[in-house]
Design a protein around this motif. Structure first.
Motif, PDB file in Angstrom:
ATOM      1  N   GLN A 177      24.708  -1.033  -9.637  1.00  0.00           N
ATOM      2  CA  GLN A 177      25.602   0.053 -10.019  1.00  0.00           C
ATOM      3  C   GLN A 177      24.868   1.201 -10.701  1.00  0.00           C
ATOM      4  O   GLN A 177      25.446   2.273 -10.920  1.00  0.00           O
ATOM      5  CB  GLN A 177      26.710  -0.481 -10.933  1.00  0.00           C
ATOM      6  CG  GLN A 177      27.592  -1.519 -10.279  1.00  0.00           C
ATOM      7  CD  GLN A 177      28.170  -1.022  -8.970  1.00  0.00           C
ATOM      8  OE1 GLN A 177      28.701   0.084  -8.882  1.00  0.00           O
ATOM      9  NE2 GLN A 177      28.073  -1.849  -7.926  1.00  0.00           N
ATOM     10  N   TYR A 178      23.592   1.002 -11.018  1.00  0.00           N
ATOM     11  CA  TYR A 178      22.809   2.000 -11.744  1.00  0.00           C
ATOM     12  C   TYR A 178      21.535   2.408 -11.007  1.00  0.00           C
ATOM     13  O   TYR A 178      20.996   3.479 -11.287  1.00  0.00           O
ATOM     14  CB  TYR A 178      22.431   1.457 -13.135  1.00  0.00           C
ATOM     15  CG  TYR A 178      23.643   1.087 -13.952  1.00  0.00           C
ATOM     16  CD1 TYR A 178      24.270   2.024 -14.768  1.00  0.00           C
ATOM     17  CD2 TYR A 178      24.187  -0.191 -13.867  1.00  0.00           C
ATOM     18  CE1 TYR A 178      25.401   1.691 -15.496  1.00  0.00           C
ATOM     19  CE2 TYR A 178      25.324  -0.530 -14.593  1.00  0.00           C
ATOM     20  CZ  TYR A 178      25.927   0.412 -15.399  1.00  0.00           C
ATOM     21  OH  TYR A 178      27.059   0.091 -16.111  1.00  0.00           O
ATOM     22  N   ALA A 183      24.483   4.725  -6.457  1.00  0.00           N
ATOM     23  CA  ALA A 183      24.450   5.198  -7.838  1.00  0.00           C
ATOM     24  C   ALA A 183      23.836   6.592  -7.915  1.00  0.00           C
ATOM     25  O   ALA A 183      24.337   7.468  -8.640  1.00  0.00           O
ATOM     26  CB  ALA A 183      23.659   4.223  -8.705  1.00  0.00           C
ATOM     27  N   ILE A 187      25.747   9.804  -9.456  1.00  0.00           N
ATOM     28  CA  ILE A 187      25.174  10.516 -10.607  1.00  0.00           C
ATOM     29  C   ILE A 187      24.993  11.998 -10.295  1.00  0.00           C
ATOM     30  O   ILE A 187      25.337  12.874 -11.098  1.00  0.00           O
ATOM     31  CB  ILE A 187      23.825   9.871 -10.994  1.00  0.00           C
ATOM     32  CG1 ILE A 187      24.053   8.484 -11.599  1.00  0.00           C
ATOM     33  CG2 ILE A 187      23.035  10.758 -11.947  1.00  0.00           C
ATOM     34  CD1 ILE A 187      22.800   7.624 -11.637  1.00  0.00           C
ATOM     35  N   GLU A 235      16.854   9.380 -13.409  1.00  0.00           N
ATOM     36  CA  GLU A 235      17.779   8.414 -14.019  1.00  0.00           C
ATOM     37  C   GLU A 235      17.770   7.083 -13.267  1.00  0.00           C
ATOM     38  O   GLU A 235      17.670   6.010 -13.872  1.00  0.00           O
ATOM     39  CB  GLU A 235      19.200   8.983 -14.062  1.00  0.00           C
ATOM     40  CG  GLU A 235      20.183   8.045 -14.737  1.00  0.00           C
ATOM     41  CD  GLU A 235      21.543   8.661 -14.987  1.00  0.00           C
ATOM     42  OE1 GLU A 235      22.511   7.890 -15.210  1.00  0.00           O
ATOM     43  OE2 GLU A 235      21.663   9.902 -14.965  1.00  0.00           O
ATOM     44  N   VAL A 236      17.862   7.140 -11.938  1.00  0.00           N
ATOM     45  CA  VAL A 236      17.843   5.905 -11.140  1.00  0.00           C
ATOM     46  C   VAL A 236      16.496   5.200 -11.290  1.00  0.00           C
ATOM     47  O   VAL A 236      16.431   3.974 -11.454  1.00  0.00           O
ATOM     48  CB  VAL A 236      18.148   6.223  -9.665  1.00  0.00           C
ATOM     49  CG1 VAL A 236      17.794   5.043  -8.765  1.00  0.00           C
ATOM     50  CG2 VAL A 236      19.624   6.583  -9.504  1.00  0.00           C
ATOM     51  N   TRP A 239      16.175   3.148 -14.456  1.00  0.00           N
ATOM     52  CA  TRP A 239      16.795   1.830 -14.339  1.00  0.00           C
ATOM     53  C   TRP A 239      15.916   0.873 -13.529  1.00  0.00           C
ATOM     54  O   TRP A 239      15.788  -0.311 -13.863  1.00  0.00           O
ATOM     55  CB  TRP A 239      18.173   1.944 -13.681  1.00  0.00           C
ATOM     56  CG  TRP A 239      19.227   2.439 -14.617  1.00  0.00           C
ATOM     57  CD1 TRP A 239      19.841   3.659 -14.609  1.00  0.00           C
ATOM     58  CD2 TRP A 239      19.795   1.725 -15.720  1.00  0.00           C
ATOM     59  NE1 TRP A 239      20.750   3.754 -15.632  1.00  0.00           N
ATOM     60  CE2 TRP A 239      20.749   2.581 -16.329  1.00  0.00           C
ATOM     61  CE3 TRP A 239      19.597   0.451 -16.246  1.00  0.00           C
ATOM     62  CZ2 TRP A 239      21.491   2.187 -17.432  1.00  0.00           C
ATOM     63  CZ3 TRP A 239      20.344   0.067 -17.352  1.00  0.00           C
ATOM     64  CH2 TRP A 239      21.276   0.923 -17.936  1.00  0.00           C
TER      65      TRP A 239
END
Length: 314
Positions: A177-178, A183, A187, A235-236, A239
């Motif tokens: 999910q991230y 994702a 985002i 951001e991805v 993670w």
């Protein structure tokens, strides 16, 4: 030289190939996946019997999305095919008259990359496939990590965020999910809606609205310097870096391979993922870390890995 057949069973296509012991595909075919799950076995057999013509083949390896039993015979659960306790090995052996091995599709891709691709020569490998969701496979000591029931290494479904975003598996906060392509798209759409002036390149690739953004736009826009697209990748990738650090603490791999559709963005994804990995790994600076590389076999990894596992090496 012993030849085997590898079959990659997808939701839209069934790809099969005759593969030699060096991982080279000598013959291949691609058929549409039937809409009816009951017809899938017949189509797999058709693909196998098509490519085997003119070749002396010893066995067949099947890569199927879902949970595969420890004896590599039964697909316990596959959402895309609506399979529940499907005796796939027996069905294909009956239709093709060859020994058959069934394995999870991400596991066969990991095996292919470890044996013949980006992880060649390394016995301790993690593959993270970053696509619509997140999958992967783990090789430790030259063997696939499958677990007691055969359904280990579901890397996209460890809970990265307790009580986080809902996941299709029924839990909340799963890594996919991230850190997935889905994702990334979510985002970036949200950021473009908040700050359209920073997403001019991105919005110009679609219909001018955040809703019109698709995954391919994000990679193109990022390469052209779009701030929102670049932030989305960062951001991805952060993670992903965190997940690699967690896996390093548990598995201590020598190589971590990034595969799947999103990995086609190359260093746009890999560079910030490596940075986050180094920052978040336990005892950073005091221990060696895995090399982080991009997968090299592309969509052939499943065919090659499944065929090689049919030789009972995994």
């Amino acid at each position: 030289m012993a030849l085997t057949i590898g079959v990659d069973i997808g939701g839209t296509k069934i790809a099969a190939g005759v593969v030699d012991e060096r991982g080279a595909i000598l013959e291949r075919v691609k058929l549409a996946t039937p809409h009816e799950s009951a017809q899938v076995a017949a189509t797999i057999a058709e693909a196998v019997n098509t490519v085997r013509q003119g070749h002396e083949v010893e066995a067949v390896g099947l890569g199927a999305a879902g949970f595969v039993s420890a004896d590599r015979a039964t697909v316990l659960f596959a959402a895309n095919m609506s399979w529940r306790n499907e005796p796939l090995r027996d069905r294909i052996e009956g239709l093709a008259d060859l020994p058959v091995v069934v394995e999870n599709d991400a596991n066969v891709a990991a095996w292919g990359e470890a044996r013949f691709g980006a992880g060649n020569g390394e016995d301790n490998v993690v593959l993270l496939t970053i696509g619509t969701g997140v999958g992967g496979g783990v090789i430790i000591g030259g063997r696939l990590l499958r677990g007691h029931f055969g359904i280990g290494a579901e890397l996209g479904h460890y809970r990265a965020v307790p009580d986080g975003l809902p996941c299709g598996c029924g839990q909340h906060g799963c890594l996919e999910q991230y850190a997935s392509g889905s994702a990334l798209t979510r985002i970036v759409k949200q950021a473009a809606a908040r700050e359209p002036e920073r997403a001019k390149i991105l919005l110009g690739l679609g219909d001018g609205t955040p809703e019109g953004i698709v995954g391919s736009h994000i990679t193109v826009a990022a390469r052209e310097g779009d701030p929102v697209a670049l932030d989305g990748f960062t951001e991805v990738a952060t993670w992903i870096g965190q997940s690699m650090a967690d896996m390093t603490a548990i598995l201590d791999p020598g190589v971590i391979i990034l595969g799947g559709g999103v990995s086609e963005a190359g260093e746009l994804l890999a560079a910030p993922a490596r940075k986050a990995y180094v920052e978040k790994a336990p005892a950073t600076g005091q221990r060696p870390l895995a090399e982080v590389v991009i997968a090299t076999l592309g969509p052939d990894a499943g065919i090659i890995g499944a065929a090689d596992l049919a030789r009972d090496r995994g």
